[in-house]
Design an enzyme around this catalytic site. Sequence first.
Site, PDB file in Angstrom:
ATOM      1  N   GLU A 151     -10.034   0.378   8.530  1.00  0.00           N
ATOM      2  CA  GLU A 151      -9.836   0.379   7.082  1.00  0.00           C
ATOM      3  C   GLU A 151     -11.201   0.489   6.405  1.00  0.00           C
ATOM      4  O   GLU A 151     -12.154  -0.221   6.752  1.00  0.00           O
ATOM      5  CB  GLU A 151      -9.150  -0.911   6.623  1.00  0.00           C
TER       6      GLU A 151
ATOM      7  N   HIS B  83      -4.020   8.033   8.205  1.00  0.00           N
ATOM      8  CA  HIS B  83      -2.704   7.409   7.988  1.00  0.00           C
ATOM      9  C   HIS B  83      -1.710   8.427   7.453  1.00  0.00           C
ATOM     10  O   HIS B  83      -0.522   8.402   7.778  1.00  0.00           O
ATOM     11  CB  HIS B  83      -2.859   6.233   7.018  1.00  0.00           C
TER      12      HIS B  83
END
Length: 847
Positions: free
Chosen positions: A118, A187
């Site tokens: 992330e 993602h």
Amino acid sequence: MPNWTRLAQASLFASTVFLVACSSISDVEMMQSKNYSYRVKSLVMHFTAVNYQESVDALVAEGNVSSHYLIPKADDPSYPYRVPKVFQLVDENQRAWHAGISYWQGRSGLNDHSIGIEIVNTPSCQEDWPVDASAQAVIPEIMGAEKNRDLCVFPEFEEKQIQLLIKLSKEILARNPDIEPTAVIGHSDIAPARKNDPGPKFPWYRLYKEGIGAWYENDSLMHHWLAFNQTSPSLGLIQKALGTYGYDIVATGRMDQQTIDTLSAFQMHFVPWQVTGELNNQTAAAVFALLEKYFPTSYVQLNNIYQSEVLTAQMKQPQRIDLVQQYQLSKVFPDPAYQTPNEVRNRDLFKAYKGRGELIIETDGAKSADIFINGQKLGLDEFKQLQANKVSIHKRTVDGLNSLRVANIQPQGATIKVSIPYPTLADDVKPYEPLFQKVDRLINDKVKNGFPGATLAVVHKGKIIKRSSYGYAKKYIANGDLLTQTSQIEDKQLEAQRMTPEHMFDLYSNTQVFATSLAIMQLVSDGTIDLYKPLQYYIPEYRGSGREVIRVKDLLAQASGYADTLELYRPDNKYGEYFYSQNKIKTSRLLLTALPFDSFAGSTQQYSETNFMLLGLLVERVSGMPLDEYSQDKIYSPLGLKHTSFNPLKAGFSKDDFAATEVFGNTLPSNADFPNIRRNVLQGEVADEKAFYSMQGVSGHAGLFSNIDDLAILSQTLLNGGGYGDVKLFSQATMSQFLSPAGQSSSIGLGWKLANSDANKGLFSSYASASAYGHEDAAGTAVVIDPTLDLAIILLTNKQHSKVNIVEEGAVTAADSFETGKFGSVMSMIYEALIEFEAQNQLQHGN
């Protein structure tokens, strides 16, 4: 047993297990198998969409999501350190919850076999509708990564972040050698329907140059781009190619939502300067260039398919495709299927009207032939070779069925082809004017008492025998005042606009029969659609909650189980804010994947606009054309219709060409209020809110405009059995399917209302034959077609353009109480006039 005893036993058991385990480890001898691989197969990049502190709250606190690593942003005010550094949140050998529902290269649920990184990055997104309320419960701290946002501004990633990411990624790849370059992904790649992170500003190419991830060779990209500019690959082939690379996509050959989502994800990764969700040759070239580099065997197979497509396109290129004339009868004599002349097969039937008709003769070596119409021989000259010979048969035709017989073709062995067009309409109004004086008095009397206006056409035996207009096309302004000499707008005196037969009307739900049903009848007739196949066969995403059993026939027969009303254009609709939509793409997705049923399929036949909204989407899906374009290109233009259109104000018409409808826009009932509500007099804009707001004016249930002249031609087409002149829309057999009772009710056909029961007497009157069919809308338009009497009645009113009365149930227009707006009285008078006219003729002639 006391709790302390249980605890003691549990402790003793655990100790024993531990001792056994420890003692057994010393006895294990390692014998390395060559048949193994590493657990981690992919590396997934994310942005957090929120600042550092919110990212930590979401990724570390119990009950939310997680990731293996977090890379902060140095200039983030919530970041407490001076120098950015990498934080490990979950050990690489443990499962982090970062991927959610996901798929890549044959594996689903990527949390089990991936590492997630992330990166703090906060795009700013603005929707044109509110965030779905039901989605708020899904980790609100990182909602910025969710899709379906119309406008997003993506900031650049910090240089220090990218440096840390490169160093970390190299270390991860060294520890996990099974992560292939094509498995370093975002993602959005593994969940294209839900996610858009890490976004189009993510430096995929820079990572590739550092040995992280995949990228194509420029020479290969240029090679494929140049080839595709000559012959574009099919959408189905590109869908297969994307699936081969790793995406979760079904090759449907259609630009459906899954394809738009997948193309957007691919473009954000590999064509970030062109993120449109649309297929273009540059995107297609990038897909093929990647396959050529990383999946050479699959590339060869797909490229062979492309070469076949090129060959097929080249074979078709030199050929000019002309529209083939299709007549009601087109037959070769003698029948080439039989070696010897066959007296049974040298004749046929066709429809015509007395004093009208022609046939077209094409020859293959024949110089002459004997042709009989209704037993009377035509006087024919010697045939002209190599051209069509048009012969008038008006002296020998009668109303209804006529016989054709062909004999004595000379010389022997030659053949002729005889074609007979469908009947077309003729004008013959004047002789019939006295018949309809009663109807004229009724409608004019209602106009004097406040009914706004109407147009009326009657088609009988191939002739337009009545074509009239009454009252006003527009008589009110937006505040409800009459348009009279006393009304002042910008110091200009305005008068009410008189109605003419040329005025176009909002057909409301008659769109269902004169657009959607006609389109599906045509697609059924040519074999494109099978009524008995489930809708899911044509639209794969229509599944779940029992949708798989809903057939095309069920939708046409109003037997799907959907509720009767649908107000998706309102945030306060009965299904909740999640179903609020004033966008056709979102509405279509809700209709196909989320809208709940009201009852079991087939349990009842309940009218629902949803059925025809779905059928409109079906036409678009199988034809590859928007419903308005399909209707125009395949139905209205071939018939020569000039005043039938969706969104007519965008098609060159002006507001004065239309009969006005709602005086107060969409503000009735009086408490109505929703975003973008219209408050003006509607003229040339579809009144139905679902069509206007949720479907941008083009829907299977509403949105069509037309006038009595064009509807007369469409009605005659139906009376002819599916054709008009040299245009054939569908077969008589298809018409029979649609005009037979469907399901439990004898009053409902496939799309059409039927007259063979008492349920529809308010439309058809008591005089209609059992074969009559048609449709009406409570807003004021109706069409009745009666094959037994060779009759069509078209009554178009703008009864919604009238004063408003407030009653206990809500607001209703004053014109609702007039007989003209209830159809049955007018239909009865027209039937009665014609039946009595025919009876008097027979009595006078002694028949």
